[in-house]
Enzyme design. Sequence first.
Site, PDB file in Angstrom:
ATOM      1  CE  LYS A  53       0.668   5.508   7.662  1.00 28.39           C
ATOM      2  NZ  LYS A  53       2.112   5.458   7.576  1.00 28.39           N
TER       3      LYS A  53
ATOM      4  NE  ARG B  94       8.376   4.063   3.949  1.00 28.18           N
ATOM      5  CZ  ARG B  94       7.308   4.217   4.720  1.00 28.18           C
ATOM      6  NH1 ARG B  94       6.231   3.475   4.522  1.00 28.18           N
ATOM      7  NH2 ARG B  94       7.307   5.099   5.706  1.00 28.18           N
TER       8      ARG B  94
HETATM    9  C1  LIG Z   1       2.603   4.985   8.627  1.00 24.65           C
HETATM   10  C2  LIG Z   1       3.820   5.416   9.307  1.00 24.65           C
HETATM   11  C3  LIG Z   1       3.936   5.243  10.689  1.00 24.65           C
HETATM   12  C4  LIG Z   1       2.905   4.513  11.512  1.00 24.65           C
HETATM   13  O1  LIG Z   1       3.007   3.138  11.251  1.00 24.65           O
HETATM   14  P1  LIG Z   1       2.127   2.059  12.056  1.00 24.65           P
HETATM   15  O2  LIG Z   1       2.683   0.756  11.611  1.00 24.65           O
HETATM   16  O3  LIG Z   1       0.720   2.285  11.652  1.00 24.65           O
HETATM   17  O4  LIG Z   1       2.365   2.312  13.490  1.00 24.65           O
HETATM   18  C5  LIG Z   1       5.073   5.730  11.299  1.00 24.65           C
HETATM   19  N1  LIG Z   1       6.041   6.361  10.598  1.00 24.65           N
HETATM   20  C6  LIG Z   1       5.965   6.535   9.266  1.00 24.65           C
HETATM   21  C7  LIG Z   1       7.077   7.236   8.570  1.00 24.65           C
HETATM   22  C8  LIG Z   1       4.857   6.057   8.578  1.00 24.65           C
HETATM   23  O5  LIG Z   1       4.797   6.240   7.253  1.00 24.65           O
END
Ligand SMILES: *Cc1c(COP(=O)(O)O)cnc(C)c1O
Length: 376
Positions: A36, A131
């Site tokens: 992302k 969250r």
């Molecule tokens: C963005 C996200 C991740 C990845 O997080 P990082 O800290 O970049 O490794 C994993 N799981 C969810 C649900 C996320 O929103």
Amino acid sequence: MSAPRIEIDLDKIFHNAKTLVSRLKTHSISVTGVTKACCGAPQLARVLARAGVVSLGDSRIENIERMRKAGINTPITLIRAPMISQVDRVIAVADISLNTEPDVIRALSVAARKAGKQHGVILMVELGDLREGLMPCDVGTAVQIVRQLPNVTFIGLGANLACRNGISPDNDNMGKLSDLATQIDGKADTSFRPMSVVSGGNSSNLDWVFSGGDIGRISNLRLGEALLLGCDPLHRRPIRGLYTDAIRLTAEVIESKIKPSKPWGIIAQTTFGPSSIAQNDGDIFQAILAIGQQDVDPSGLRPPDDIKILGASSDHLVLDTGTTQVRVGSEISFLPDYSALLRCMTSPYVDKAYIGKVETACIISQTRKLHPFASV
Ligand SMILES: *Cc1c(COP(=O)(O)O)cnc(C)c1O
């Protein structure tokens, strides 16, 4: 090359991903490579797939569609709970989604049936970061609901910490997730196999895993920041053996002058809130770069030694260049943190340059699987 630009060194990211995939393998944990931060760039997706991630993960349906259009056939997980208004698009391109709402899962089931597909559902559990996630007491019922619906398959549990409130993964909360998995498998009637994945979290789980935490039933992590920036998000410390300079932001100098360090006149607010009080360092070499708040989170940039970021407005980044006056037209590079990276990648004004040799070698021969966690 045009400026401003963000250069993404795919060779370094490949190294980071491969290193973490193999380190986590020794703990029997697979990696979902999260794309992302780079808006689902197919170049990144190919490199992560080649480095051995078991699936790709992205939070936005547009990004997943972008990867599919580019011919990426690796399994992809939608890592934000689907919008109920987008279930048809989710079913069309994602193999799995992370879910918390029975109504959405019912809509996914209807859409999957219509499309003649099977969709994997991971139920997210709230473990204290507040969250997304079902409260632990509601997970059992949700599993039953998913199991009764056609064309969706319950494949496991997940959790996400350290995103809203900075709650750290530890033996306590990860243990709760493992216990819940064991409890659900224990209660299931014998026609159901044990769940195939417990996706424990994101890059902030690495510290806990590598410090010898009790892994329990955790079998997958979803990693973005650690692969791209080589650091652990809980303390922003570099992870041993990884590159922390795979991504670099470069902007061009549009003004370079000797100016006083202290503003004069009556001080009120700036465009972005209260004015920060500048200390008086006498005259300085002040330079302006053609990049601003619209393109980057200036507080997330690490400048070269000797250069200080003094401030930023929508389109200007103001620097103190230390002992040297920089030339107009010259370029200055920074290392972005995650927040700065996100904003650069979504600014249409920042050119994205993917560099490195590995990409050309990334011809994926994998056929598209139903989902990556083997046993349904
Ligand atoms: C963005 C996200 C991740 C990845 O997080 P990082 O800290 O970049 O490794 C994993 N799981 C969810 C649900 C996320 O929103």
